[in-house]
Scaffold this motif. Structure first.
Motif, PDB file in Angstrom:
ATOM      1  N   UNK A  82     -24.693  20.859 -44.927  1.00 54.68           N
ATOM      2  CA  UNK A  82     -23.576  21.697 -45.371  1.00 54.68           C
ATOM      3  C   UNK A  82     -23.970  22.381 -46.679  1.00 54.68           C
ATOM      4  N   UNK A  83     -23.474  23.607 -46.896  1.00 54.47           N
ATOM      5  CA  UNK A  83     -23.805  24.313 -48.144  1.00 54.47           C
ATOM      6  C   UNK A  83     -23.120  23.651 -49.342  1.00 54.47           C
ATOM      7  N   UNK A  84     -23.776  23.778 -50.498  1.00 53.84           N
ATOM      8  CA  UNK A  84     -23.218  23.187 -51.720  1.00 53.84           C
ATOM      9  C   UNK A  84     -22.018  23.999 -52.201  1.00 53.84           C
ATOM     10  N   UNK A  85     -22.076  25.311 -52.071  1.00 58.67           N
ATOM     11  CA  UNK A  85     -21.036  26.184 -52.622  1.00 58.67           C
ATOM     12  C   UNK A  85     -20.253  26.838 -51.488  1.00 58.67           C
ATOM     13  N   UNK A  86     -19.458  26.058 -50.727  1.00 56.72           N
ATOM     14  CA  UNK A  86     -18.669  26.620 -49.639  1.00 56.72           C
ATOM     15  C   UNK A  86     -17.620  27.598 -50.174  1.00 56.72           C
ATOM     16  N   UNK A  87     -17.091  27.327 -51.347  1.00 57.36           N
ATOM     17  CA  UNK A  87     -16.060  28.197 -51.918  1.00 57.36           C
ATOM     18  C   UNK A  87     -16.613  29.599 -52.139  1.00 57.36           C
ATOM     19  N   UNK A  88     -17.840  29.683 -52.671  1.00 53.43           N
ATOM     20  CA  UNK A  88     -18.447  30.997 -52.892  1.00 53.43           C
ATOM     21  C   UNK A  88     -18.707  31.717 -51.588  1.00 53.43           C
ATOM     22  N   UNK A 122     -29.230  10.526 -47.724  1.00 54.99           N
ATOM     23  CA  UNK A 122     -28.782  11.813 -48.264  1.00 54.99           C
ATOM     24  C   UNK A 122     -29.897  12.411 -49.123  1.00 54.99           C
ATOM     25  N   UNK A 123     -30.000  13.732 -49.068  1.00 58.38           N
ATOM     26  CA  UNK A 123     -30.960  14.414 -49.945  1.00 58.38           C
ATOM     27  C   UNK A 123     -30.563  15.895 -50.036  1.00 58.38           C
ATOM     28  N   UNK A 124     -31.216  16.582 -50.968  1.00 61.43           N
ATOM     29  CA  UNK A 124     -30.909  17.981 -51.244  1.00 61.43           C
ATOM     30  C   UNK A 124     -31.984  18.866 -50.628  1.00 61.43           C
ATOM     31  N   UNK A 125     -31.586  19.947 -49.984  1.00 62.35           N
ATOM     32  CA  UNK A 125     -32.554  20.885 -49.402  1.00 62.35           C
ATOM     33  C   UNK A 125     -32.108  22.296 -49.797  1.00 62.35           C
ATOM     34  N   UNK A 126     -32.758  22.815 -50.851  1.00 61.80           N
ATOM     35  CA  UNK A 126     -32.415  24.135 -51.391  1.00 61.80           C
ATOM     36  C   UNK A 126     -30.934  24.168 -51.782  1.00 61.80           C
ATOM     37  N   UNK A 127     -30.173  25.042 -51.149  1.00 62.19           N
ATOM     38  CA  UNK A 127     -28.758  25.172 -51.520  1.00 62.19           C
ATOM     39  C   UNK A 127     -27.858  24.404 -50.551  1.00 62.19           C
ATOM     40  N   UNK A 128     -28.438  23.383 -49.918  1.00 64.32           N
ATOM     41  CA  UNK A 128     -27.670  22.594 -48.952  1.00 64.32           C
ATOM     42  C   UNK A 128     -27.845  21.102 -49.228  1.00 64.32           C
ATOM     43  N   UNK A 163     -29.998   9.912 -51.996  1.00 70.46           N
ATOM     44  CA  UNK A 163     -30.819  10.703 -52.900  1.00 70.46           C
ATOM     45  C   UNK A 163     -29.987  11.329 -54.001  1.00 70.46           C
ATOM     46  N   UNK A 164     -30.637  12.097 -54.855  1.00 66.39           N
ATOM     47  CA  UNK A 164     -29.927  12.783 -55.940  1.00 66.39           C
ATOM     48  C   UNK A 164     -29.403  14.109 -55.388  1.00 66.39           C
ATOM     49  N   UNK A 165     -28.081  14.193 -55.235  1.00 68.41           N
ATOM     50  CA  UNK A 165     -27.486  15.421 -54.686  1.00 68.41           C
ATOM     51  C   UNK A 165     -26.379  15.872 -55.632  1.00 68.41           C
ATOM     52  N   UNK A 166     -26.179  17.175 -55.746  1.00 64.15           N
ATOM     53  CA  UNK A 166     -25.149  17.705 -56.650  1.00 64.15           C
ATOM     54  C   UNK A 166     -23.762  17.581 -56.007  1.00 64.15           C
ATOM     55  N   UNK A 167     -22.693  17.732 -56.809  1.00 63.10           N
ATOM     56  CA  UNK A 167     -21.343  17.797 -56.233  1.00 63.10           C
ATOM     57  C   UNK A 167     -21.238  18.972 -55.255  1.00 63.10           C
TER      58      UNK A 167
END
Length: 906
Positions: free
Chosen positions: A891-897, A817-823, A777-781
């Motif tokens: 997994x969260x998209x922004x682990x660093x944050x 693969x797919x995007x679910x909110x911030x994950x 799916x379309x998922x962000x970095x």
């Protein structure tokens, strides 16, 4: 990648730009200077592997740069470039030290070959110089003396080791005769050797031993190995090596002395001794052989052992029987217990000798070997056992006449020497069977023998000791034991009488058993205490045990250990039924044990047990007393440690895998880069050939057709090469990307790229059995640790493949693969064997596995679980037995944050 550092000095900007591009495309690391002066300053500041320099430059020409470079970096390869140089200029440059001379503009392949050849030549020259230095160092440090002599025996040259060996410095002996330092008693012999070599006038090798005198006057022994150097039929020089063998000569003298001492020791022995070599030749014999058989030693030495046998034939009443005995006893001495004399041999192997005196002899043979295990021959030993035989016969008479059971045994090892019929009957054996055993074999508790022997050696006897003995049928009886210590030949022996008191002891043991049972039933505070019989049935359960396990006394007594407080299998699949069965048969093996137990409410607990078997009057197991301590908390700590160790081991394996993959990718990349480069050259050459050949064909249609067909074939081949190399380069890129498993820093990456890198790695494993379905799916970095996630993907794909092959020959794995909110969600679905419902909640536990022995360690999914948790994510599994399984990772998209907020306490 060349990894060569090139300093390129060129004042023409256009030429400088073109050649710099070529060199960088070839993989060189290029530093550019626009003038000779700046180039020389670069040389003073930095290190380079090769210099390329234009010959014609306005400030300092190439020859001047070459001369100064040789002063700054003497061995550095230097290549001159010129667009209009003449042959004399090139020759002059080479004489000045240039490695090569190339016309500008150079062809890319020509300049690459020229650079590589220059660097390789420099490396070979460096290695040659190092080898020469190593050879010189060897010559200077070799302990042997290397020398050259004139035909008259005078030193031409001599190595520095002369001083270490003889105390002279080489310069002191150059030009002097070698005879000056040779021992006076050896000079004539060595002078004759030199004279003979001079007369023969031909090359020859020689070896000699002689003595030399050191500068301090000490005599040393030397061995020389030399050769004569002949030119035109004339002896011109003698070369050789002299080695100090003084210590070897000394050792040989000591060896000869040792042989004499050994002969003296043999001559002092009361036994007849004769040694034969592997060819059955008599090497030596002692004086006892001459006395015992009446044969002279000097008449049997160096002769066959068969000759010795013929010489002693008249000494025996039954010589053929003597020969049969010697064959029987070959090697018997080594095979006998403790390699010592056995009294039973007096009857079995004693041979009667009639001349020169009557006696009973026993022959022994001992294999003689060197320290390295080489066979040196046989040592024959002839022992006079006449006195021992007489004592043995007397002892037989006394033992057989006794009305009580009596056994005569050897003290040092308990070996039974004699028993009478009463003793054999008491134990249930035949007389011959008892003779094959040790007294320990009859003791119910063999360790008691040690105390009995100690008492015998202290006071010489003991009386009325009560012990248990085991009969042939396995029954155990009590006896009174009395013994006296005496000597038989050279051996200490025990003469022991037994009296059967079994019935009396049975009554005493019944009373002791009841008293012991009462004491053992006393409650112990804060300990689990229970008793259970040989069938595994619980017959006592103290109050502490009842509170701990949650059973009342009424509920637990009479129940089996299994399925109450002991599960049939523990959490790791170990069969505890087998352990309980073994405890019932071999309780002594489990005096202490540790295993998983289960409470009434289903909680699993670890208990360390101290177990004491209780035997009845007949020696059979009646009950087992078990005292337990709760070790659940300690086991939890150990389990956590095991999990951490497993994760470290797996991480190390994956890091090693990454290094291996990176290395393989690097090794493939170089030849593929060359193929890819040549494909481009082939394509451009083909185009030029087509343009050149078309006018040559003219109007001939057949030739034109043939030419087009040929060019088409070459064009097709070029296309195949390009397609193939592009594919390999893509695979190498993905392998190198996957190989970065040890990255410890957060990175923002494309999850799809990590999946593709992983699929490249296991492509060969799954291509024949697995159909791969990608539903991306379309998922962000995503901010993550990419190497660790690659490890998770790899484990899940391998598990999926194994689950399919355990169920059928071919199947499919779907990656979604797919995007679910911030994950971001990654799913792996296989149509394999599936996971039973009762195991589904345990699959992420360390050590848990449903694979066969040798297939898995049970750490893979546990490590996946830990990696996902470290990413502040979740991993779940759903499965239907026989239909397949789906593993979902979020997994969260922004682990660093997230990590930054955790550190700041937000």
């Amino acid at each position: 990648m060349k990894d060569l550092r090139v300093l390129y000095i060129e004042h023409d900007p256009g030429q400088r730009k073109d050649l710099t591009g070529i060199l960088k495309n070839k993989g060189y690391r290029v530093t550019v200077s626009a003038s000779g002066q700046t180039g020389l300053r670069q040389l003073e500041r930095r290190s380079f592997d090769v210099v390329l320099c234009d010959l014609d430059m306005p400030d300092v020409d190439g020859i001047r740069v070459l001369e100064k470079t040789k002063k700054i970096r003497p061995g550095l390869p230097f290549i001159l470039l010129s667009s209009r140089a003449s042959i004399p200029q090139a020759v002059r440059a080479i004489r000045k030290g240039a490695s090569d001379f190339v016309l500008e503009p150079p062809h890319p392949d020509e300049i690459e070959i020229t650079i590589d050849n220059a660097v390789e030549k420099m490396r070979l020259q460096t290695r040659l110089k190092r080898s020469e230095l190593d050879l010189q160092a060897l010559m200077e440090n070799l302990p042997d003396i290397l020398y050259s002599l004139t035909p008259e025996g005078k030193f031409l040259s001599i190595s520095p080791s002369l001083e270490m060996n003889l105390g002279y410095k080489p310069a002191e002996l150059i030009g002097r005769s070698v005879l000056e330092i040779i021992h006076p008693q050896d000079r004539d012999r060595i002078a004759e050797l030199l004279s003979k070599s001079l007369r023969l006038g031909k090359a020859q090798l020689r070896r000699a031993e002689f003595r030399m005198i050191t500068r301090s006057g000490e005599t040393r022994h030397f061995e020389i190995r030399g050769r004569t150097v002949v030119e035109g039929g004339r002896f011109v020089r003698g070369d050789g090596i002299a080695r100090d063998i003084t210590e070897r000569i000394s050792f040989e003298k000591k060896l000869e002395q040792s042989r004499d001492e050994l002969q003296a020791i043999m001559d002092c022995s009361p036994y007849g001794m004769l040694m034969v070599d592997p060819n059955n030749r008599v090497l030596t014999a002692n004086q006892s052989i001459e006395t015992m058989f009446g044969v002279r030693i000097d008449r049997i030495l160096a002769r066959s052992y068969d000759d010795f046998l013929r010489a002693i034939r008249p000494c025996f009443e039954d010589f053929e029987g003597f020969l049969r005995t010697t064959e029987q006893v070959k090697g018997l001495y080594e095979k006998s217990r403790n390699q010592e004399f056995d009294l039973s041999w007096t009857n079995r192997f004693g041979v009667k000798q009639i001349k020169p005196v009557e006696r009973i002899l026993i022959p022994f043979s001992v294999q003689v070997k060197s320290r390295d295990g080489d066979n040196l021959g046989l040592l024959w030993i002839y022992s006079d056992v006449t006195g021992i035989k007489r004592s043995v016969d007397q002892l037989h008479t006394i033992v057989n006449a006794s009305p009580l059971p009596i056994v005569v045994s050897r003290i040092r090892d308990g070996r039974v020497l004699f028993v009478n019929d009463h003793m054999a009957a008491l134990l249930g054996y035949t007389w011959e069977d008892v003779r094959k055993k040790s007294t320990e074999d009859f003791l119910f508790r063999p360790e008691e023998r040690l105390s009995l022997v100690e008492q015998l050696r202290e006071v010489g006897h003991f009386h009325d000791r009560e012990i248990q003995v085991t009969r042939k049928d396995g029954s155990v009886i009590w006896v009174l034991l009395s013994a006296e210590l005496t000597k038989l030949g050279e051996d200490e022996v025990s003469i022991t009488g037994l009296y059967d008191i079994h019935e009396r002891r049975q009554m005493e043991e019944a009373l002791q058993y009841n008293e012991r049972k009462y004491r053992e039933l006393v409650e112990y505070a804060h300990s689990i205490i229970m008793r259970w019989d040989q069938n595994g049935t619980i017959i006592f359960f103290n109050e502490y045990a009842q509170n701990f396990f949650g059973y009342t006394e009424k509920e637990i007594l009479g129940q089996s250990l299994l399925k109450t407080i002991v599960p049939e299998t523990d959490s790791w699949g170990q069969d505890l039924r087998a352990m309980i069965a073994d405890m019932e048969q071999n309780p002594e093996k489990y005096l202490s044990s540790e295993n998983e137990n289960i409470k009434r409410n289903g909680d699993r607990v670890w208990i360390s047990w101290t177990n004491r078997p209780i035997y009845g009057e007949d020696g059979s197991l009646k009950e087992i007393l078990s005292i337990g301590k709760d070790e659940t908390e300690r086991k939890a700590v150990e389990r956590a440690l095991q999990e951490t160790q497993g994760q470290l081991i797996q991480a190390d394996k994956m890091a090693s895998l990454g290094q291996l993959v990176a290395g393989v990718a690097h090794e493939i990349n170089t030849p593929i880069g060359a193929v890819h480069s040549m494909q481009d050259t082939l394509f451009r050459t083909l185009k030029r050939m087509e343009e050149t050949c078309k006018p040559c064909v003219g109007g001939d249609a057949q030739d034109a057709k043939t030419m087009r067909a040929a060019f088409q074939m070459i064009s097709d081949a070029e296309h195949v090469i390009k397609t193939g190399t592009d594919r390999v380069i893509d695979i190498i890129t993905r392998l190198r990307s996957f190989a970065r498993l040890d990255e410890a820093e957060l990175k923002t990456v494309d999850i799809h790229k990590g999946l593709e890198d992983t699929l490249v790695l296991i492509h060969n494993e799954i291509k024949h059995h697995i159909t791969l379905v990608k539903d991306y799916g379309r998922i962000p970095p995503v901010s993550c640790y990419p190497g660790q996630l690659n490890q998770v993907f790899l484990n899940l794909l391998i598990n999926g493949k194994q689950a399919i092959l355990a169920h059928k020959e071919r199947g499919s794995i779907t990656i979604k693969t797919f995007n679910r909110k911030d994950r971001v969600v990654i799913q792996f679905t296989d149509d394999g064997v599936g996971i039973p419902k009762e195991n589904l909640h345990k699959i992420f536990d360390p050590g848990f596995t449903t694979k066969g022995v040798g297939v898995g360690t049970g750490l893979g999914l546990s490590i996946c679980y830990q990696i996902v948790k470290n990413h502040r994510g979740e991993i779940r599994a759903v499965s239907s037995p026989g239909k397949g399984s789906t593993f979902t990772i979020e997994i969260p998209i922004d682990l660093e944050g997230i990590l930054e907020r955790e550190q700041s306490g937000d």
